[in-house]
Design a protein around this motif. Structure first.
Motif, PDB file in Angstrom:
ATOM      1  N   LYS A 128       0.798  -1.219   0.000  1.00 43.10           N
ATOM      2  CA  LYS A 128       0.000   0.000   0.000  1.00 43.10           C
ATOM      3  C   LYS A 128       0.837   1.278   0.000  1.00 43.10           C
ATOM      4  O   LYS A 128       0.338   2.354  -0.358  1.00 43.10           O
ATOM      5  N   GLY A 171      -5.092   6.297  -6.511  1.00 43.83           N
ATOM      6  CA  GLY A 171      -5.858   6.520  -5.298  1.00 43.83           C
ATOM      7  C   GLY A 171      -4.965   6.811  -4.112  1.00 43.83           C
ATOM      8  O   GLY A 171      -5.215   6.336  -3.001  1.00 43.83           O
ATOM      9  N   ASP A 175      -2.911   8.627   5.191  1.00 43.10           N
ATOM     10  CA  ASP A 175      -3.499   7.872   6.298  1.00 43.10           C
ATOM     11  C   ASP A 175      -3.075   8.565   7.598  1.00 43.10           C
ATOM     12  O   ASP A 175      -1.940   8.429   8.056  1.00 43.10           O
ATOM     13  N   ASP A 184      -4.908   3.312  -2.639  1.00 43.95           N
ATOM     14  CA  ASP A 184      -6.045   2.399  -2.713  1.00 43.95           C
ATOM     15  C   ASP A 184      -5.839   1.348  -3.802  1.00 43.95           C
ATOM     16  O   ASP A 184      -6.352   0.236  -3.705  1.00 43.95           O
ATOM     17  N   GLN A 185      -5.093   1.722  -4.852  1.00 42.89           N
ATOM     18  CA  GLN A 185      -4.731   0.784  -5.915  1.00 42.89           C
ATOM     19  C   GLN A 185      -3.201   0.757  -5.980  1.00 42.89           C
ATOM     20  O   GLN A 185      -2.592   1.543  -6.697  1.00 42.89           O
TER      21      GLN A 185
END
Length: 242
Positions: A128, A171, A175, A184-185
């Motif tokens: 991520k 994306g 955080d 996100d991707q």
């Protein structure tokens, strides 16, 4: 041996070299192109040219051939490249952001001046955050500093750099709970991260493209997001398909 550094002018528009961009396969709606070619798939030497498309839709060369260095592993098609091979990904990529240890010299791309807190994460055990900029090494982060580049540690190479959008995650967001940037991707953790067009260091790179600092500054201040710039990179025998 250190890479050759020369001063190059961005010349007035001329038809010189205009045929090459018309032969390229994936330039899309770009009106600015940087073209990087090498002599063979194993060569670490390359040549950089730049072109712009005028109001008449004709390509004109604005930066004549200048020497560059690429990865110590030569070239590899982007989809087949692997992390830690020292290969430069062959293909066509967008250019959308820039950064540097030095102050913004007048870039039109979004430019981030980096400092000792800034990293580029490349931890293949943490998808991520893979191939993302990180503004600090949060104590709650999920990526390892040993698998990231602390950008200020490379004051020569990263005096100025343009991010080549190879293996780019989508994306991307911050955080707040972990104090880190995540996607996100995510990018593909097999392919590698931190591929930039940057100033010259000593010799070949780990996969980036490097040019002399004067050339880097001229390209950085020339690139215009409104012109949807792209970089096309491959050995000469494959450049038309890149």
């Amino acid at each position: 041996m250190s890479a050759l550094v020369i001063t190059v002018m961005l010349l007035p528009a001329s038809p010189a070299g205009a045929a090459l961009p018309d032969m390229l396969s994936h330039v899309g709606d770009a009106r600015q192109l940087i073209v990087v070619t090498g002599q063979s798939w194993t060569s670490t030497q390359a040549t950089v040219r730049a072109y712009r498309k005028g109001p008449d839709d004709r390509w004109r060369e604005v930066l004549t051939a200048v020497p560059a260095r690429i990865g110590y592993g030569g070239w590899k098609w982007a989809a087949d490249r692997r992390q830690d091979t020292g290969q430069t990904p062959a293909g066509t990529f967008t250019l959308t952001e820039a950064f540097g240890v030095r102050a913004d010299p007048g870039a039109r791309l979004p430019y981030r001046k980096v400092d000792g807190n800034d990293y580029w994460a490349g931890d293949n055990q943490d998808a991520k955050t893979y191939n993302t900029f990180q503004a600090w090494a949060s104590p709650y982060r999920t990526w390892r500093t040993s698998e990231a580049e602390r950008l200020a540690a490379y004051p020569t190479q990263y005096a100025h750099a343009v991010v080549i959008d190879f293996n780019k995650p989508r994306g991307v967001r911050y955080d707040t709970g972990r104090g880190q940037t995540v996607a996100d991707q995510p990018a593909d953790t097999r392919l590698g991260s931190a591929i930039f067009l940057h100033a010259s260091g000593a010799g070949s790179t780990a996969g980036c493209v490097s040019v002399g600092l004067p050339t880097m500054v001229r390209l950085l201040t020339w690139l215009d997001p409104a012109a949807k710039p792209r970089i096309v990179m491959a050995p000469a025998v494959a450049i038309r398909a890149a």
